[in-house]
Design a protein around this motif. Structure first.
Motif, PDB file in Angstrom:
ATOM      1  N   UNK A 156       0.827  -1.207   0.000  1.00 28.59           N
ATOM      2  CA  UNK A 156       0.000   0.000   0.000  1.00 28.59           C
ATOM      3  C   UNK A 156       0.862   1.259   0.000  1.00 28.59           C
ATOM      4  N   UNK A 157       2.037   1.191   0.627  1.00 31.66           N
ATOM      5  CA  UNK A 157       2.949   2.335   0.609  1.00 31.66           C
ATOM      6  C   UNK A 157       3.484   2.543  -0.809  1.00 31.66           C
ATOM      7  N   UNK A 158       3.875   1.446  -1.449  1.00 34.78           N
ATOM      8  CA  UNK A 158       4.327   1.536  -2.846  1.00 34.78           C
ATOM      9  C   UNK A 158       3.215   2.100  -3.719  1.00 34.78           C
ATOM     10  N   UNK A 159       1.997   1.611  -3.516  1.00 35.36           N
ATOM     11  CA  UNK A 159       0.863   2.099  -4.292  1.00 35.36           C
ATOM     12  C   UNK A 159       0.593   3.572  -4.060  1.00 35.36           C
ATOM     13  N   UNK A 160       0.691   4.014  -2.806  1.00 31.78           N
ATOM     14  CA  UNK A 160       0.467   5.435  -2.508  1.00 31.78           C
ATOM     15  C   UNK A 160       1.513   6.311  -3.192  1.00 31.78           C
ATOM     16  N   UNK A 161       2.775   5.894  -3.130  1.00 38.00           N
ATOM     17  CA  UNK A 161       3.832   6.670  -3.787  1.00 38.00           C
ATOM     18  C   UNK A 161       3.612   6.733  -5.300  1.00 38.00           C
ATOM     19  N   UNK A 162       3.216   5.615  -5.885  1.00 39.13           N
ATOM     20  CA  UNK A 162       2.923   5.621  -7.323  1.00 39.13           C
ATOM     21  C   UNK A 162       1.718   6.495  -7.633  1.00 39.13           C
ATOM     22  N   UNK A 163       0.753   6.499  -6.734  1.00 40.48           N
ATOM     23  CA  UNK A 163      -0.431   7.338  -6.911  1.00 40.48           C
ATOM     24  C   UNK A 163      -0.047   8.814  -6.952  1.00 40.48           C
TER      25      UNK A 163
ATOM     26  N   UNK B  61      -1.642  -5.200  -3.491  1.00 41.45           N
ATOM     27  CA  UNK B  61      -1.817  -3.923  -2.808  1.00 41.45           C
ATOM     28  C   UNK B  61      -1.575  -2.705  -3.670  1.00 41.45           C
ATOM     29  N   UNK B  62      -0.409  -2.638  -4.305  1.00 42.69           N
ATOM     30  CA  UNK B  62      -0.078  -1.479  -5.139  1.00 42.69           C
ATOM     31  C   UNK B  62      -1.010  -1.391  -6.337  1.00 42.69           C
ATOM     32  N   UNK B  63      -1.357  -2.544  -6.905  1.00 41.17           N
ATOM     33  CA  UNK B  63      -2.280  -2.560  -8.047  1.00 41.17           C
ATOM     34  C   UNK B  63      -3.643  -2.010  -7.660  1.00 41.17           C
TER      35      UNK B  63
END
Length: 222
Positions: free
Chosen positions: A62-69, A167-169
């Protein structure tokens, strides 16, 4: 299995395989290139850079996903540039799932190839250079054949990690049926809605795919 909507069953599988194939190819290309460069260069800050490469492996998805967001969102210069080129934002498209999978798969590919490339006897590479081979020829005819088994392993690891990304997806691609819904997100929704037959069907499909990948990995040439 009579409760299964078969068109709905196959859509996430097709999309997951499509995303995993594209993202693993890109991750392998980047991972091999960066691993070759990092294993042959010494410079100040190398440890910090390598640590940054490995961060997606230990950070919560989720942290990776937030940063990508944040990086790919409409408020970022990169997000605005992508939207200007493709006339639409990349977020909440299946391409966002590809990006997320590349980011999380890269560290596995990179680390596998870096360990393999570092273990090569440098005298063999120097012998190739001494007879006039350039760096590409040294890599193609000397280094790469020596690490081919590790290359196959990195391909399988990258594909498997991409296939299982959740999560990131979910953060940047969402869970849109028929558009961005992959097998992991589909299983989550099926369980949440109480459709256990469909959840079991997708789970079994993941087990079969994963089993076949492990079988290929164990049969690779040594």
């Amino acid at each position: 299995m009579t409760d299964i909507n078969w068109p709905a069953f196959w859509a996430p599988i097709r999309l997951s395989l499509q995303v995993a194939l594209i993202s693993s190819i890109v991750a392998v290309m980047l991972g091999v290139s960066v691993a070759w460069w990092m294993s042959r260069k010494t410079f100040r800050g190398k440890l910090l850079l390598e640590t940054a490469f490995m961060l997606p492996l230990v950070l919560p998805p989720t942290v990776v996903g937030f940063l990508l967001l944040v990086v790919l969102g409409r408020k970022s210069w990169l997000g605005r540039y992508i939207e200007s080129v493709f006339t639409e934002p990349i977020l909440f498209t299946w391409w966002a799932a590809v990006v997320a999978s590349i980011v999380v798969a890269f560290p596995l590919v990179y680390q596998t190839m870096k360990v393999a490339l570092t273990s090569i006897d440098r005298d063999l590479e120097d012998a190739g250079r001494s007879i006039g081979a350039n760096e590409w020829q040294v890599f193609r005819y000397i280094s790469f054949p020596l690490v081919f088994s590790s290359f196959i392993t990195s391909c399988i690891l990258g594909f498997a990690r991409s296939l299982g990304e959740f999560g990131a997806t979910l953060m940047i691609a969402g869970n849109i049926p028929g558009k961005t819904q992959t097998i992991p997100t589909a299983i989550y929704v099926a369980v949440d809605s109480g459709n256990m037959a469909l959840a079991w069907a997708w789970t079994c499909s993941m087990i079969v795919i994963s089993f076949l990948m492990l079988l290929i990995a164990r049969r690779k040439p040594q």
